[in-house]
Write a protein that holds these residues in place. Structure first.
Motif, mmCIF file in Angstrom:
data_model
loop_
_atom_site.group_PDB
_atom_site.id
_atom_site.type_symbol
_atom_site.label_atom_id
_atom_site.label_comp_id
_atom_site.label_asym_id
_atom_site.label_seq_id
_atom_site.Cartn_x
_atom_site.Cartn_y
_atom_site.Cartn_z
ATOM 1 N N MET A 53 69.273 -16.002 9.176
ATOM 2 C CA MET A 53 69.821 -15.732 10.506
ATOM 3 C C MET A 53 69.682 -16.935 11.429
ATOM 4 O O MET A 53 70.548 -17.183 12.272
ATOM 5 N N SER A 54 68.579 -17.677 11.278
ATOM 6 C CA SER A 54 68.385 -18.826 12.158
ATOM 7 C C SER A 54 69.405 -19.931 11.911
ATOM 8 O O SER A 54 69.600 -20.792 12.777
ATOM 9 N N LEU A 55 70.037 -19.908 10.757
ATOM 10 C CA LEU A 55 71.045 -20.919 10.420
ATOM 11 C C LEU A 55 72.467 -20.417 10.639
ATOM 12 O O LEU A 55 73.430 -21.110 10.279
ATOM 13 N N HIS A 56 72.617 -19.244 11.212
ATOM 14 C CA HIS A 56 73.931 -18.646 11.418
ATOM 15 C C HIS A 56 74.049 -18.122 12.848
ATOM 16 O O HIS A 56 73.040 -17.885 13.529
ATOM 17 N N GLN A 57 75.269 -17.962 13.250
ATOM 18 C CA GLN A 57 75.572 -17.169 14.446
ATOM 19 C C GLN A 57 75.871 -15.767 13.953
ATOM 20 O O GLN A 57 76.944 -15.492 13.425
ATOM 21 N N VAL A 58 74.893 -14.890 14.119
ATOM 22 C CA VAL A 58 74.966 -13.566 13.515
ATOM 23 C C VAL A 58 75.938 -12.703 14.303
ATOM 24 O O VAL A 58 75.849 -12.595 15.530
ATOM 25 N N SER A 59 76.844 -12.080 13.583
ATOM 26 C CA SER A 59 77.838 -11.208 14.207
ATOM 27 C C SER A 59 77.322 -9.780 14.225
ATOM 28 O O SER A 59 76.717 -9.301 13.258
ATOM 29 N N MET A 60 77.548 -9.088 15.333
ATOM 30 C CA MET A 60 77.148 -7.695 15.452
ATOM 31 C C MET A 60 78.212 -6.742 14.934
ATOM 32 O O MET A 60 77.983 -5.539 14.849
ATOM 33 N N SER A 61 79.367 -7.267 14.586
ATOM 34 C CA SER A 61 80.459 -6.433 14.079
ATOM 35 C C SER A 61 80.492 -6.499 12.560
ATOM 36 O O SER A 61 80.419 -7.595 11.979
ATOM 37 N N PRO A 62 80.610 -5.350 11.896
ATOM 38 C CA PRO A 62 80.672 -5.381 10.424
ATOM 39 C C PRO A 62 81.964 -6.010 9.899
ATOM 40 O O PRO A 62 82.037 -6.378 8.722
#
Length: 312
Positions: A53-62
């Motif tokens: 997660m720290s290496l990504h822009q985590v999306s809240m949408s599936p």
């Protein structure tokens, strides 16, 4: 005579057969394997997921995939003033709690040790530690309340406080949360120090007294060196707790007023679960984890140094 000696000689009897054969090392490994696998599943998976997660822009949408950003989240930390301020406040908060709790805990342990009322008083002193941190925060929130809080009324009556409440002023809010943490967790230090005092060799104390040493000299020469491992364990436990537990702080101030109590874990909570910026929050959490591990290793190495082992 030689014939007599030859006749009386008997070979040593064979060792009796053992009914319980000592198990091999592999046997103990088999016994530990389920616990090791369970611990690995509980700890390693979240650890690698945190790095992901720290290496990504985590999306809240599936329906939207996570976006790879590399080290951008970590680079952002260097210019984040709230992140840097959170570290500063965390150091102040942890150091203040450690100094007060170790000092008061050791003093209470010395007073209670071998006293007439040791057992009932220890039971009473342990009661705050048994309270959930969020409940402790709620209790002290009412005690600090600017309208009907008893402590707030006492301090205002003595002229220590002005019209603002303890938690409503940037100059006293940090003191307020340090007092709450000290009230709740000093009994843990006292309990550990009491266990250490029971192991202080009385013959060394008596020998020093015969040589003319007083109570103060005995404390620093005999008692304190024997308490050192116990106090180090207590500091290690409380240090890790101060870097993790934010229940009371969230209930008391929520990081305010004006971010004066927004220590790094509180800022991490805000970024991750208020703003839902999980990628950036994971980067903050990873740096906090690394620093916690490094400081913990330093404390453990201080505990296991050869000079300390030879002394104790």
């Amino acid at each position: 005579m030689l014939q007599t000696l030859t006749t009386d000689f008997r070979p040593p009897a064979a060792a009796p057969a053992r009914l319980n054969v000592a198990p091999s090392q592999r046997y103990y490994l088999y016994l530990l394997a389920p616990a090791i696998l369970l611990l690995a599943a509980i700890s390693l998976y979240p650890f690698f997921w945190l790095i992901y997660m720290s290496l990504h822009q985590v999306s809240m949408s599936p329906n939207q995939p996570d976006v790879w950003v590399g080290l951008a989240n970590y680079a952002k930390l260097l210019s984040d003033k709230r992140y840097l301020e959170g570290w500063k406040l965390l150091v102040v908060y942890s150091a203040s709690c450690m100094i007060l709790q170790v000092g008061l805990g050791l003093l209470l342990a010395l007073v209670l040790n071998n006293s007439r009322w040791e057992k009932p008083l220890v039971t009473v002193f342990l009661m705050p530690m048994m309270m959930a941190p969020v409940i402790a925060g709620l209790v002290w929130f009412y005690l600090y309340n600017g309208t009907f809080g008893w402590y707030n009324w006492v301090l205002q009556s003595l002229g220590i406080l002005s019209g603002t409440s303890i938690l409503g002023s940037t100059s006293t809010a940090m003191i307020g949360i340090v007092v709450v943490d000290t009230w709740q967790w000093t009994p843990l230090i006292t309990l550990i120090a009491l266990a250490g005092l029971k192991r202080v060799p009385q013959d060394q104390l008596e020998a020093h007294m015969v040589d003319g040493a007083g109570a103060v000299r005995n404390f620093f020469a005999i008692v304190l060196p024997n308490l050192y491992p116990f106090l180090l364990i207590a500091v290690l436990l409380r240090f890790m707790d101060n870097f993790r537990f934010i229940d009371a702080i969230l209930r008391l101030t929520g990081g305010g007023p004006a971010n004066s109590t927004k220590v790094l874990p509180v800022y991490l909570f805000e970024v991750s679960f208020t703003n839902f910026n999980l990628g950036y929050g994971a980067a903050i959490a990873f740096t906090l984890l690394v620093v916690t591990i490094v400081i913990g290793m330093v404390l453990v190495s201080a505990f296991t140094q050869p000079s300390l082992q030879q002394k104790h």
